[in-house]
Design a protein around this motif. Structure first.
Motif, PDB file in Angstrom:
ATOM      1  N   THR A 123       0.721  -1.313  -0.415  1.00 27.68           N
ATOM      2  CA  THR A 123       0.282  -0.010  -0.366  1.00 27.68           C
ATOM      3  C   THR A 123       0.876   1.612   0.003  1.00 27.68           C
ATOM      4  O   THR A 123       1.095   2.393  -0.414  1.00 27.68           O
ATOM      5  N   ALA A 124       1.918   1.411   0.884  1.00 24.33           N
ATOM      6  CA  ALA A 124       2.879   2.645   0.584  1.00 24.33           C
ATOM      7  C   ALA A 124       3.192   2.402  -0.812  1.00 24.33           C
ATOM      8  O   ALA A 124       3.252   3.648  -1.057  1.00 24.33           O
ATOM      9  N   LEU A 125       3.969   1.737  -1.414  1.00 23.13           N
ATOM     10  CA  LEU A 125       4.574   1.832  -2.204  1.00 23.13           C
ATOM     11  C   LEU A 125       4.144   2.403  -3.268  1.00 23.13           C
ATOM     12  O   LEU A 125       3.578   3.276  -4.095  1.00 23.13           O
ATOM     13  N   PHE A 126       2.321   1.523  -3.845  1.00 26.34           N
ATOM     14  CA  PHE A 126       1.086   2.071  -4.623  1.00 26.34           C
ATOM     15  C   PHE A 126       1.097   3.839  -4.228  1.00 26.34           C
ATOM     16  O   PHE A 126       0.902   4.448  -5.316  1.00 26.34           O
ATOM     17  N   ARG A 127       0.615   4.084  -3.180  1.00 24.20           N
ATOM     18  CA  ARG A 127       0.573   5.572  -2.494  1.00 24.20           C
ATOM     19  C   ARG A 127       1.921   6.339  -3.281  1.00 24.20           C
ATOM     20  O   ARG A 127       1.426   7.260  -3.992  1.00 24.20           O
ATOM     21  N   GLU A 128       2.917   6.099  -2.654  1.00 27.13           N
ATOM     22  CA  GLU A 128       4.195   6.868  -3.206  1.00 27.13           C
ATOM     23  C   GLU A 128       4.330   7.339  -4.460  1.00 27.13           C
ATOM     24  O   GLU A 128       4.726   8.085  -5.222  1.00 27.13           O
ATOM     25  N   PHE A 129       3.923   6.123  -4.963  1.00 23.34           N
ATOM     26  CA  PHE A 129       4.322   6.066  -6.723  1.00 23.34           C
ATOM     27  C   PHE A 129       2.674   6.734  -7.213  1.00 23.34           C
ATOM     28  O   PHE A 129       3.265   6.692  -8.692  1.00 23.34           O
ATOM     29  N   ALA A 130       1.524   6.290  -6.915  1.00 21.18           N
ATOM     30  CA  ALA A 130       0.860   7.038  -7.289  1.00 21.18           C
ATOM     31  C   ALA A 130       0.796   8.548  -7.961  1.00 21.18           C
ATOM     32  O   ALA A 130       0.559   9.726  -7.955  1.00 21.18           O
ATOM     33  N   ALA A 131       1.203   9.353  -6.011  1.00 24.56           N
ATOM     34  CA  ALA A 131       1.319  10.521  -5.642  1.00 24.56           C
ATOM     35  C   ALA A 131       3.152  11.085  -7.047  1.00 24.56           C
ATOM     36  O   ALA A 131       3.237  12.822  -7.724  1.00 24.56           O
ATOM     37  N   ARG A 132       3.346  10.403  -7.385  1.00 28.05           N
ATOM     38  CA  ARG A 132       4.603  10.552  -8.543  1.00 28.05           C
ATOM     39  C   ARG A 132       4.312  10.819  -9.572  1.00 28.05           C
ATOM     40  O   ARG A 132       5.377  11.419 -10.457  1.00 28.05           O
ATOM     41  N   GLN A 133       3.265  10.349 -10.114  1.00 26.80           N
ATOM     42  CA  GLN A 133       2.525  10.228 -11.537  1.00 26.80           C
ATOM     43  C   GLN A 133       1.532  12.085 -12.165  1.00 26.80           C
ATOM     44  O   GLN A 133       1.047  11.959 -11.700  1.00 26.80           O
ATOM     45  N   ASN A 134       2.329  12.007 -13.078  1.00 21.05           N
ATOM     46  CA  ASN A 134       1.801  13.344 -14.165  1.00 21.05           C
ATOM     47  C   ASN A 134       1.309  12.647 -15.234  1.00 21.05           C
ATOM     48  O   ASN A 134       1.726  12.431 -16.254  1.00 21.05           O
ATOM     49  N   GLY A 135      -0.363  13.172 -15.627  1.00 22.09           N
ATOM     50  CA  GLY A 135      -0.838  13.050 -15.925  1.00 22.09           C
ATOM     51  C   GLY A 135      -2.392  12.184 -15.789  1.00 22.09           C
ATOM     52  O   GLY A 135      -2.543  12.048 -14.791  1.00 22.09           O
ATOM     53  N   THR A 136      -3.335  11.337 -16.135  1.00 28.17           N
ATOM     54  CA  THR A 136      -4.494  11.192 -16.274  1.00 28.17           C
ATOM     55  C   THR A 136      -4.454   9.469 -16.775  1.00 28.17           C
ATOM     56  O   THR A 136      -3.527   9.163 -17.841  1.00 28.17           O
ATOM     57  N   VAL A 137      -4.713   9.224 -15.668  1.00 32.65           N
ATOM     58  CA  VAL A 137      -4.549   7.481 -15.518  1.00 32.65           C
ATOM     59  C   VAL A 137      -5.162   7.045 -16.461  1.00 32.65           C
ATOM     60  O   VAL A 137      -6.723   7.062 -16.788  1.00 32.65           O
ATOM     61  N   LYS A 138      -5.213   6.119 -17.693  1.00 32.41           N
ATOM     62  CA  LYS A 138      -6.270   5.661 -18.752  1.00 32.41           C
ATOM     63  C   LYS A 138      -6.154   3.950 -18.898  1.00 32.41           C
ATOM     64  O   LYS A 138      -5.245   3.500 -18.583  1.00 32.41           O
ATOM     65  N   ILE A 139      -7.988   4.036 -18.700  1.00 32.84           N
ATOM     66  CA  ILE A 139      -8.000   2.205 -19.424  1.00 32.84           C
ATOM     67  C   ILE A 139      -7.779   2.306 -20.674  1.00 32.84           C
ATOM     68  O   ILE A 139      -8.542   2.754 -21.432  1.00 32.84           O
ATOM     69  N   LEU A 140      -6.715   1.435 -21.354  1.00 36.33           N
ATOM     70  CA  LEU A 140      -6.344   1.495 -22.655  1.00 36.33           C
ATOM     71  C   LEU A 140      -7.511   0.477 -23.294  1.00 36.33           C
ATOM     72  O   LEU A 140      -7.725  -0.601 -22.664  1.00 36.33           O
ATOM     73  N   ASN A 141      -7.797   0.000 -24.418  1.00 36.51           N
ATOM     74  CA  ASN A 141      -8.539  -0.549 -25.370  1.00 36.51           C
ATOM     75  C   ASN A 141      -8.194  -1.715 -25.158  1.00 36.51           C
ATOM     76  O   ASN A 141      -9.029  -2.660 -25.221  1.00 36.51           O
ATOM     77  N   THR A 142      -6.925  -1.932 -24.789  1.00 35.48           N
ATOM     78  CA  THR A 142      -6.127  -3.534 -25.394  1.00 35.48           C
ATOM     79  C   THR A 142      -6.312  -4.132 -23.448  1.00 35.48           C
ATOM     80  O   THR A 142      -5.484  -5.080 -23.573  1.00 35.48           O
ATOM     81  N   MET A 143      -6.726  -3.565 -22.631  1.00 38.78           N
ATOM     82  CA  MET A 143      -6.560  -3.481 -21.477  1.00 38.78           C
ATOM     83  C   MET A 143      -7.691  -4.552 -21.179  1.00 38.78           C
ATOM     84  O   MET A 143      -8.577  -4.095 -21.244  1.00 38.78           O
ATOM     85  N   GLU A 144      -7.524  -5.555 -20.291  1.00 42.33           N
ATOM     86  CA  GLU A 144      -8.929  -6.482 -20.145  1.00 42.33           C
ATOM     87  C   GLU A 144      -9.170  -5.984 -18.180  1.00 42.33           C
ATOM     88  O   GLU A 144      -8.097  -5.722 -17.568  1.00 42.33           O
ATOM     89  N   LYS A 145     -10.396  -6.396 -17.640  1.00 43.25           N
ATOM     90  CA  LYS A 145     -10.149  -6.405 -16.190  1.00 43.25           C
ATOM     91  C   LYS A 145     -10.433  -7.207 -15.458  1.00 43.25           C
ATOM     92  O   LYS A 145     -10.489  -8.367 -16.397  1.00 43.25           O
ATOM     93  N   VAL A 146      -9.523  -6.994 -14.685  1.00 41.78           N
ATOM     94  CA  VAL A 146      -9.514  -8.700 -13.640  1.00 41.78           C
ATOM     95  C   VAL A 146     -10.212  -8.535 -12.476  1.00 41.78           C
ATOM     96  O   VAL A 146     -10.591  -7.564 -12.053  1.00 41.78           O
ATOM     97  N   GLU A 147     -11.437  -9.353 -13.040  1.00 43.50           N
ATOM     98  CA  GLU A 147     -12.770  -9.459 -11.867  1.00 43.50           C
ATOM     99  C   GLU A 147     -12.211  -9.687 -10.431  1.00 43.50           C
ATOM    100  O   GLU A 147     -11.730 -11.194 -10.414  1.00 43.50           O
ATOM    101  N   GLN A 148     -13.166  -9.243  -9.668  1.00 44.08           N
ATOM    102  CA  GLN A 148     -13.122  -9.966  -8.262  1.00 44.08           C
ATOM    103  C   GLN A 148     -14.027 -11.326  -8.243  1.00 44.08           C
ATOM    104  O   GLN A 148     -14.747 -11.475  -9.192  1.00 44.08           O
TER     105      GLN A 148
END
Length: 495
Positions: A448-473
């Motif tokens: 969780t700490a890594l994901f939070r700090e990694f996200a805080a450094r990202q510049n731009g909009t997070v996008k779901i690419l058309n080539t991506m598939e959803k990982v279902e719960q």
């Protein structure tokens, strides 16, 4: 009279601590299993017996000294797998995995039918691993007492003050594929999406599973990342390293490190499809220190030349080293030089030996956390490879160092034999570190700490690419039942 003495002595051996010595009120019980919102795949707590004079009991009380049960105050029975592990020193680990349960829970810890410490414990916000009921990050990390960050995360992210989302994906794909297999993940509105690149992508399941489990428990920020699906770290650039995440690091690379898939999977599958985890080892550490075999011990496949060299040393010095290869795959089998290959044994049987030799495999040996947590002295080979916690450890404080070529193995084993007090001191420091810092909560907190700090450094909009598939719960009948207080806190944090 002599006959009565033998009877009394036999009873003492069978029942070293009389139940009357155990104080139900002084006995201590603590851990995240007793905290609202501290949701993990398996909830756990610690028990340590005290006597009526409030002195800690350090004798083995037997496997059945304490009983752990859980129930719903209104509905009654809760479907759960419950286990109490005896650490053979007056202390125990209680743990339970719930199925399709969400909401209130009563946790009971008893000795001889009577509640101990502050049992029963009544909780309002408790959810099984499959329940989708994510909390705001501050609430969840506070409940688990997660540290704000980690030394390794700070070091790994130093080169990545800004991660440009408009370019980093293209650059990573161009640099690392098609020769390596990687997966591109996007977490958007706490839902997981991915696209994998490369010919061998089966290990994506080891990233899918922790991400899905985490997003069921905590609201992650929107972010993108790439995970390296191989064992070897990839990023060798010194001038402009790309932010790729791996399970193993090295001195010559700049990958961002997560806890290995091995220890993470042991948390996710605890009381399930795995028998080896950080808790099970603690209940299976073999004979007491003075009764262990005083030899350097190793079992493993032939994934590195030094392992073969160690087996060869064992053939010539069986009084100091018991090392053998369990499977020949990379090198030619030579029983004259390396000894006969042997059948694998239970990891718990390793701890019949006092000295454990931790030798690299293809990369770092992922057994290291389990060796540290056992009641044995670990000898660690000098290596360029490391896991997420290695840099917290110090040679001669947490382990006995070995030269990379293992030329000093026999010398170090002889040293340990002659310096029993110091060897025991190193072993205890290592075990204390591992038991304190490599628990299931620590593994999830690190992610969780890594994901939070990694996200805080990202510049731009997070996008779901058309080539991506959803990982279902996974599908579940569990329903999220938030209390008014929790809902109020959620609104505050969102504001």
């Amino acid at each position: 009279m002599q006959y009565l003495f033998y009877i009394a002595f036999l009873l003492y051996l069978l029942y070293p601590v009389q139940s009357s010595e155990i104080s139900h009120s002084n006995t201590q019980v603590w851990g995240p299993a007793l905290t609202d919102n501290a949701n993990l795949p398996v909830r756990y707590l610690f028990i340590h017996a005290y006597d009526k004079k409030n002195k800690v009991i350090k004798k083995d009380l037997g496997d059945d000294a304490f009983k752990l049960t859980v129930h719903d105050q209104d509905a009654g029975r809760v479907r759960a797998w419950v286990q109490v592990l005896n650490l053979h020193n007056g202390s125990y680990i209680g743990r339970f995995r719930m199925y399709d349960h969400g909401g209130q829970l009563v946790v009971n810890v008893k000795h001889e039918g009577k509640h101990v410490a502050s049992s029963p414990y009544s909780l309002k916000e408790v959810y099984g691993d499959e329940c989708y009921c994510p909390l705001p990050m501050k609430q969840w990390t506070k409940a688990l007492q997660c540290p704000p960050t980690y030394r390794q995360i700070e070091e790994d992210l130093k080169p990545h003050k800004v991660i440009e989302l408009s370019t980093f994906a293209k650059r990573i794909v161009e640099r690392f594929t098609p020769h390596h297999s990687v997966c591109h993940y996007a977490v958007v509105n706490n839902q997981v999406y991915r696209q994998c690149h490369g010919s061998i992508t089966d290990f994506k399941m080891f990233m899918d599973a922790p991400l899905l489990s985490l997003t069921r428990k905590v609201k992650l920020p929107d972010f993108e990342f790439f995970i390296n699906l191989g064992d070897w770290p990839l990023e060798k650039s010194h001038g402009d390293p790309l932010p790729i995440i791996s399970w193993c690091g090295s001195d010559g690379t700049h990958d961002i490190i997560l806890p290995t898939y091995d220890i993470t999977n042991s948390v996710l599958e605890m009381l399930g499809r795995v028998s080896l985890d950080i808790f099970s080892v603690q209940a299976n550490t073999g004979p007491r220190w003075g009764k262990k075999i005083a030899k350097g011990f190793f079992r493993g496949r032939d994934s590195r030349q030094e392992r073969l060299d160690l087996a060869s040393m064992s053939v010539k010095n069986p009084d100091l080293i018991d090392a053998a290869i369990t499977n020949y795959f990379f090198f030619k089998k030579d029983e004259t030089k390396y000894g006969k290959s042997v059948k694998p044994i239970s990891f718990f049987d390793f701890f019949k030996h006092k000295y454990q030799l931790n030798i690299d495999g293809t990369v770092a040996a992922y057994r290291f956390p389990y060796l540290l947590v056992g009641d044995a002295l670990v000898f660690k080979q000098e290596s360029e490879y490391y896991e997420h916690f290695y840099k917290d450890l110090q040679p001669w404080k947490h382990y006995v160092p070995l030269k990379h070529d293992l030329s000093d193995v026999m010398e170090q084993v002889k040293w340990a034999r002659k310096n029993e007090k110091k060897a025991r001191e190193i072993q205890r420091a290592a075990t204390e570190y591992a038991r304190t810092n490599l628990k299931p909560a620590d593994i999830f907190c690190y992610h969780t700490a890594l994901f939070r700090e990694f996200a805080a450094r990202q510049n731009g909009t997070v996008k779901i690419l058309n080539t991506m598939e959803k990982v279902e719960q996974p599908q579940t009948s569990c329903k999220c039942k938030r209390s008014k207080k929790t809902k109020k806190n959620e609104r505050k944090e969102e504001l």
